[in-house]
Write a protein that holds these residues in place. Structure first.
Motif, mmCIF file in Angstrom:
data_model
loop_
_atom_site.group_PDB
_atom_site.id
_atom_site.type_symbol
_atom_site.label_atom_id
_atom_site.label_comp_id
_atom_site.label_asym_id
_atom_site.label_seq_id
_atom_site.Cartn_x
_atom_site.Cartn_y
_atom_site.Cartn_z
ATOM 1 N N PHE A 1 65.490 13.968 12.427
ATOM 2 C CA PHE A 1 64.806 12.775 11.899
ATOM 3 C C PHE A 1 64.467 12.962 10.426
ATOM 4 O O PHE A 1 64.646 12.056 9.610
ATOM 5 N N LEU A 2 63.965 14.145 10.085
ATOM 6 C CA LEU A 2 63.577 14.401 8.696
ATOM 7 C C LEU A 2 64.789 14.358 7.774
ATOM 8 O O LEU A 2 64.727 13.799 6.676
ATOM 9 N N VAL B 1 54.110 14.953 11.968
ATOM 10 C CA VAL B 1 54.311 15.283 13.379
ATOM 11 C C VAL B 1 55.040 16.625 13.526
ATOM 12 O O VAL B 1 54.720 17.423 14.420
ATOM 13 N N PHE C 1 59.484 9.307 6.586
ATOM 14 C CA PHE C 1 59.398 10.690 6.129
ATOM 15 C C PHE C 1 57.996 11.267 6.325
ATOM 16 O O PHE C 1 57.837 12.364 6.856
ATOM 17 N N GLU C 2 56.969 10.489 5.907
ATOM 18 C CA GLU C 2 55.589 10.975 6.040
ATOM 19 C C GLU C 2 55.249 11.238 7.508
ATOM 20 O O GLU C 2 54.703 12.274 7.865
ATOM 21 N N VAL D 1 64.223 8.431 1.972
ATOM 22 C CA VAL D 1 63.035 8.335 1.124
ATOM 23 C C VAL D 1 63.314 8.936 -0.254
ATOM 24 O O VAL D 1 62.882 8.423 -1.278
ATOM 25 N N LEU D 2 64.065 10.043 -0.255
ATOM 26 C CA LEU D 2 64.379 10.705 -1.516
ATOM 27 C C LEU D 2 65.428 9.936 -2.310
ATOM 28 O O LEU D 2 65.817 10.346 -3.399
ATOM 29 N N GLY D 3 65.905 8.841 -1.747
ATOM 30 C CA GLY D 3 66.824 8.004 -2.511
ATOM 31 C C GLY D 3 68.286 8.201 -2.161
ATOM 32 O O GLY D 3 69.154 7.546 -2.707
ATOM 33 N N MET E 1 60.380 7.511 -5.795
ATOM 34 C CA MET E 1 59.904 7.801 -4.445
ATOM 35 C C MET E 1 58.457 8.299 -4.501
ATOM 36 O O MET E 1 58.121 9.150 -5.304
ATOM 37 N N GLN F 1 56.684 4.892 12.770
ATOM 38 C CA GLN F 1 57.763 4.673 11.807
ATOM 39 C C GLN F 1 58.286 3.236 11.874
ATOM 40 O O GLN F 1 58.596 2.623 10.855
ATOM 41 N N MET G 1 63.101 16.663 15.448
ATOM 42 C CA MET G 1 62.324 16.336 14.248
ATOM 43 C C MET G 1 63.104 16.709 12.996
ATOM 44 O O MET G 1 63.063 15.994 11.993
ATOM 45 N N TYR H 1 57.237 11.754 10.132
ATOM 46 C CA TYR H 1 57.948 12.876 10.754
ATOM 47 C C TYR H 1 57.479 14.212 10.197
ATOM 48 O O TYR H 1 57.436 15.210 10.921
ATOM 49 N N LEU H 2 57.102 14.224 8.919
ATOM 50 C CA LEU H 2 56.614 15.462 8.330
ATOM 51 C C LEU H 2 55.309 15.898 9.010
ATOM 52 O O LEU H 2 55.152 17.053 9.412
ATOM 53 N N PHE I 1 65.822 10.359 7.852
ATOM 54 C CA PHE I 1 64.887 9.450 7.193
ATOM 55 C C PHE I 1 64.378 10.021 5.874
ATOM 56 O O PHE I 1 64.095 9.283 4.938
ATOM 57 N N GLY I 2 64.260 11.348 5.846
ATOM 58 C CA GLY I 2 63.755 11.993 4.646
ATOM 59 C C GLY I 2 64.685 11.762 3.466
ATOM 60 O O GLY I 2 64.247 11.447 2.359
#
Lengths: 218, 227
Positions: A70-71, B196, B190-191, A78-80, B1, B183, A67, B193-194, A74-75
């Motif tokens: 993944f964060l 989970v 992001f949402e 999302v943050l650009g 974002m 996803q 996880m 995975y956060l 993918f995170g």
């Protein structure tokens, strides 16, 4: 379909194995630096600092490394930020390693008898001096075996980078398997690769631990 | 974002399904893995007395191989490798098998440390009183060893629960699989995975509390003693 000889498989795994080694070194080195800073801050800091670091450690120890990867992957998107699998894996594994090392090293510093602290302070050493000349040298001896032991976890942890598309030993194994379809041989060889990297470290950690206990220091 | 957690609401069912799978995989693994570890620890302990050096070596090799290779490789080896040998197993069985073998090896090693630290005299006294090796192991050696290494055991079970996220990679519909599934539909990586990840954190805390509750009952005889 081209035929894969055993040598083709082994050669490709060895080539990919380099990246397992490199990623492990990055994660371990980065994790050690961040972990050391966190350990020192945790030992000497004010309570909000200590509390935050504890939260940090608990978060990384209480959630799956997969996880975290993944964060990071993918995170960041999302943050650009557009991060590569390389960056995401390096960052996630570094933070993961730092949290565990911080916890291990805190234990080692705390294991130094409190009389040593008091004696150092009574002799007029300040906090940093006591830490540097009295506590850390003793804590270091205690810290080496579990730190070497944890490096095995780091190496094994890099296998999860395969899931976000980082081509290291495990990913190379699945890719080769898709082409050559010899899962038994290929995954046995992949496992052997990790074993060759990890087993000596495990043995060394155990040896160091025995030596430490043999010296009568706990 | 912008973060938008409401995009997760239509997928509550998927998350629940994944959660249920992760929980039952963990419960079955914990019980079976500890049972396996007891057998391995007993067999390894016994080989010091008996002539069964081969058994001890094999079990030692099993423990070392599991401890020095990544769980994901063990899982792939079982799931992809066994069918190539003609033994076909479902993803769930492969996942369960890999988890049990993994926990079994680590716990056997943890238990061994506990057994080694049991005073040798206790074991000898039990044997002198006429207890068989199994009786002595069961009544004299095992429980004190267990209670001594219980904190390590809790940590190991939590590590295996968190590690079970990897079974999503062979399409077992666990919590992580649910996250990947969502996803791929709403592109809100992001949402998902956060959320989970937080569920995993709660599971880890819950598992620890459950273990501590069981431990207080199990080791009531040691209360007030050293640990």
């Amino acid at each position: 379909m081209t035929d894969f000889t055993l040598w083709d498989i082994v050669r490709n795994l060895l080539l990919a194995g380099r990246w397992t080694v490199v990623l492990s070194l990055i994660a371990f080195t980065g994790g050690a630096v961040v972990g050391l800073v966190l350990t020192l801050a945790r030992m000497g800091g004010l309570w909000p600092v200590r509390w935050l670091i504890r939260l940090y450690v608990d978060l990384f120890q209480g959630t799956p490394l997969l996880m975290q990867l993944f964060l990071a992957y993918f995170g960041a998107a999302v943050l650009g930020f557009d991060v590569s699998a390389w960056t995401a894996a390096s960052v996630a594994l570094t933070l993961f390693t730092s949290a565990f090392l911080c916890d291990i090293w805190r234990g080692c510093v705390e294991a130094v008898p409190s009389g040593q602290w008091q004696a150092a302070r009574v002799l007029g050493l300040n906090y940093l001096q006591s830490m540097r000349h009295v506590i850390l040298p003793q804590a270091l001896r205690l810290a080496v075996p579990p730190t070497v032991g944890f490096s095995v976890q780091v190496i094994k942890g890099t296998a999860l980078a395969s899931v976000i598309g980082f081509v290291e030993l495990t990913k190379a194994g699945t890719m080769l398997n898709n082409a050559a379809f010899a899962p038994f041989t290929i995954f046995a060889l992949v496992a052997l690769g990790y074993f060759i990297l990890c087993y000596p470290l495990s043995r060394y950690a155990r040896h160091l631990e025995k030596k430490l206990y043999g010296a009568g220091i706990r | 974002m912008t973060l938008d957690f409401s995009t997760l609401l239509p997928y509550t069912d998927a998350i629940l399904e994944g959660l249920v799978t992760t929980v039952w995989l963990t419960v079955v693994t914990t019980v079976a893995g500890i049972a396996l570890a007891i057998v391995v620890a007993y067999a390894r302990d016994g080989s010091r007395e008996g002539p069964s050096g081969i058994v001890s070596r094999l079990l030692g090799a099993y423990v070392e191989v599991i401890r020095n290779t990544p769980f994901i490789v063990q899982l792939f080896f079982l799931f992809f490798g066994l069918p190539a040998l003609g033994v076909s197993i479902s993803a769930t069985v492969a996942a369960l098998l890999a988890m049990i073998l993994n926990l079994g090896a680590y716990t056997a090693e943890i238990l061994r440390a506990g057994i080694d630290s049991t005073l040798k005299g206790q074991h000898e006294a039990a044997r002198a009183l006429g207890l068989s090796r199994l009786q002595s192991f069961r009544h004299v050696v095992l429980m004190p060893a267990f209670s001594r290494v219980y904190p390590s055991l809790i940590s190991q079970c939590i590590i295996v629960m968190l590690g079970s996220a990897v079974v999503s990679q062979i399409s077992v519909f666990d919590l992580t699989y649910a996250a990947n599934f969502i996803q791929s539909r709403n592109f809100r990586g992001f949402e998902v995975y956060l959320v989970v990840t937080l569920i995993y954190l709660l599971l880890a805390v819950g598992l620890r509390l459950a273990f501590e509750f069981v431990g207080r009952r199990l080791f009531a005889f040691r209360q007030g003693g050293s640990s």
